[in-house]
Design a protein around this motif. Structure first.
Motif, mmCIF file in Angstrom:
data_model
loop_
_atom_site.group_PDB
_atom_site.id
_atom_site.type_symbol
_atom_site.label_atom_id
_atom_site.label_comp_id
_atom_site.label_asym_id
_atom_site.label_seq_id
_atom_site.Cartn_x
_atom_site.Cartn_y
_atom_site.Cartn_z
ATOM 1 N N SER A 1 0.828 -1.196 0.000
ATOM 2 C CA SER A 1 0.000 0.000 0.000
ATOM 3 C C SER A 1 0.871 1.258 0.000
ATOM 4 O O SER A 1 1.803 1.375 0.797
ATOM 5 C CB SER A 1 -0.894 -0.009 1.237
ATOM 6 O OG SER A 1 -1.492 1.243 1.438
ATOM 7 N N ARG A 2 0.537 2.191 -0.875
ATOM 8 C CA ARG A 2 1.265 3.464 -0.889
ATOM 9 C C ARG A 2 1.004 4.258 0.382
ATOM 10 O O ARG A 2 1.901 4.915 0.907
ATOM 11 C CB ARG A 2 0.839 4.284 -2.105
ATOM 12 C CG ARG A 2 1.326 3.721 -3.399
ATOM 13 C CD ARG A 2 0.928 4.630 -4.561
ATOM 14 N NE ARG A 2 1.348 4.026 -5.801
ATOM 15 C CZ ARG A 2 0.596 3.903 -6.863
ATOM 16 N NH1 ARG A 2 -0.633 4.378 -6.850
ATOM 17 N NH2 ARG A 2 1.052 3.338 -7.952
ATOM 18 N N LEU A 3 -0.236 4.198 0.872
ATOM 19 C CA LEU A 3 -0.566 4.934 2.096
ATOM 20 C C LEU A 3 0.202 4.392 3.295
ATOM 21 O O LEU A 3 0.717 5.160 4.114
ATOM 22 C CB LEU A 3 -2.076 4.858 2.370
ATOM 23 C CG LEU A 3 -2.976 5.631 1.422
ATOM 24 C CD1 LEU A 3 -4.438 5.401 1.775
ATOM 25 C CD2 LEU A 3 -2.658 7.104 1.476
ATOM 26 N N TRP B 1 7.830 -1.885 1.051
ATOM 27 C CA TRP B 1 7.510 -1.461 -0.307
ATOM 28 C C TRP B 1 8.035 -2.435 -1.350
ATOM 29 O O TRP B 1 7.449 -2.595 -2.416
ATOM 30 C CB TRP B 1 8.061 -0.066 -0.556
ATOM 31 C CG TRP B 1 7.719 0.450 -1.910
ATOM 32 C CD1 TRP B 1 8.578 0.666 -2.938
ATOM 33 C CD2 TRP B 1 6.426 0.794 -2.400
ATOM 34 N NE1 TRP B 1 7.907 1.126 -4.039
ATOM 35 C CE2 TRP B 1 6.575 1.220 -3.736
ATOM 36 C CE3 TRP B 1 5.153 0.783 -1.847
ATOM 37 C CZ2 TRP B 1 5.506 1.628 -4.516
ATOM 38 C CZ3 TRP B 1 4.088 1.188 -2.633
ATOM 39 C CH2 TRP B 1 4.269 1.599 -3.945
ATOM 40 N N ALA C 1 -11.342 0.595 7.379
ATOM 41 C CA ALA C 1 -10.919 0.432 5.986
ATOM 42 C C ALA C 1 -9.719 -0.501 5.856
ATOM 43 O O ALA C 1 -9.292 -0.801 4.751
ATOM 44 C CB ALA C 1 -10.580 1.791 5.392
ATOM 45 N N TRP D 1 -4.405 -5.023 3.820
ATOM 46 C CA TRP D 1 -4.872 -4.181 2.724
ATOM 47 C C TRP D 1 -5.325 -2.858 3.307
ATOM 48 O O TRP D 1 -6.035 -2.812 4.307
ATOM 49 C CB TRP D 1 -6.070 -4.799 2.008
ATOM 50 C CG TRP D 1 -5.749 -5.911 1.084
ATOM 51 C CD1 TRP D 1 -5.339 -5.797 -0.215
ATOM 52 C CD2 TRP D 1 -5.835 -7.304 1.353
ATOM 53 N NE1 TRP D 1 -5.161 -7.043 -0.752
ATOM 54 C CE2 TRP D 1 -5.466 -7.984 0.195
ATOM 55 C CE3 TRP D 1 -6.192 -8.052 2.477
ATOM 56 C CZ2 TRP D 1 -5.440 -9.360 0.113
ATOM 57 C CZ3 TRP D 1 -6.167 -9.414 2.401
ATOM 58 C CH2 TRP D 1 -5.792 -10.060 1.226
ATOM 59 N N GLY D 2 -4.954 -1.789 2.648
ATOM 60 C CA GLY D 2 -5.431 -0.467 2.998
ATOM 61 C C GLY D 2 -6.539 -0.061 2.046
ATOM 62 O O GLY D 2 -6.856 -0.768 1.086
ATOM 63 N N PRO D 3 -7.124 1.102 2.274
ATOM 64 C CA PRO D 3 -8.214 1.545 1.397
ATOM 65 C C PRO D 3 -7.740 1.824 -0.033
ATOM 66 O O PRO D 3 -8.542 1.823 -0.957
ATOM 67 C CB PRO D 3 -8.725 2.820 2.063
ATOM 68 C CG PRO D 3 -7.658 3.241 2.992
ATOM 69 C CD PRO D 3 -6.886 2.018 3.371
ATOM 70 N N ASP D 4 -6.443 2.024 -0.223
ATOM 71 C CA ASP D 4 -5.947 2.283 -1.578
ATOM 72 C C ASP D 4 -5.664 1.000 -2.353
ATOM 73 O O ASP D 4 -5.490 1.041 -3.569
ATOM 74 C CB ASP D 4 -4.685 3.148 -1.532
ATOM 75 C CG ASP D 4 -3.542 2.485 -0.779
ATOM 76 O OD1 ASP D 4 -3.817 1.714 0.155
ATOM 77 O OD2 ASP D 4 -2.380 2.753 -1.122
ATOM 78 N N THR D 5 -5.625 -0.146 -1.689
ATOM 79 C CA THR D 5 -5.335 -1.400 -2.385
ATOM 80 C C THR D 5 -6.528 -2.361 -2.431
ATOM 81 O O THR D 5 -6.523 -3.290 -3.236
ATOM 82 C CB THR D 5 -4.156 -2.143 -1.720
ATOM 83 O OG1 THR D 5 -4.450 -2.358 -0.347
ATOM 84 C CG2 THR D 5 -2.878 -1.344 -1.868
ATOM 85 N N PRO E 1 -10.657 -1.911 -2.556
ATOM 86 C CA PRO E 1 -11.861 -1.061 -2.507
ATOM 87 C C PRO E 1 -12.954 -1.681 -1.640
ATOM 88 O O PRO E 1 -12.923 -2.873 -1.320
ATOM 89 C CB PRO E 1 -12.311 -0.981 -3.963
ATOM 90 C CG PRO E 1 -11.216 -1.544 -4.786
ATOM 91 C CD PRO E 1 -10.359 -2.379 -3.899
#
Length: 150
Positions: free
Chosen positions: A21-23, A68, A101, A119-123, A125
């Motif tokens: 996740s980028r976040l 990363w 999330a 998983w984050g909200p950016d990876t 949905p």
């Protein structure tokens, strides 16, 4: 007549590709930058504080870089009692935790080592989070013993 689709009791397997996740990477880097400031603001003496601050910042950056650079993996969680897999390797003792999330999946590999993916909200949905929760609920329902009253 309603245009909405009727929900079925059975559903297809949950398939997803996990990637970093980028976040979360940005949050880890932010903490790595704040760690030396926190150490320097503590009551440690001069050289000890600077040494620990350097170590804390370096460790944080290294941890973010290691996260990363993790390779992607493909998860498949079928409905029913079939084995869930991560890159074709069975996932034993599969557990799911949803915290807003964020979604955490824990399992053991064949050698007994613990594995985890977040998983984050950016990876992942919201629609896929729901699919994952439904697939896990059906797995639990499939493994529960059925009692017959007679």
């Amino acid at each position: 007549m309603s245009k909405s689709q009727r929900l079925l009791n059975g559903s297809a397997a949950f398939r997803c590709e996990w990637r970093p996740s980028r976040l979360l990477t940005a949050a880890l880097l932010g903490l790595a930058l704040l760690a030396p400031i926190a150490v320097l603001a503590s009551d440690l003496s001069g050289w000890q504080a600077w040494l620990l601050a350097l170590f804390a910042g370096g460790w944080g950056v290294l941890d973010a870089a290691r996260y990363w650079q993790r390779s992607t993996c493909h998860l498949c969680i079928p409905c029913g009692s079939a084995a869930a897999t991560c890159d074709g390797v069975p996932m034993l003792g599969l557990q799911l935790q949803v915290r807003g999330a964020l979604v955490f999946v824990h399992w053991r590999n064949l050698r007994g080592g613990k594995q985890r993916r977040v998983w984050g909200p950016d990876t992942l949905p919201a629609a896929q989070r729901r699919e994952l929760r439904l697939a896990m609920q059906q797995r639990v329902a499939a493994t529960m013993p059925v009692s017959v009253a007679g």
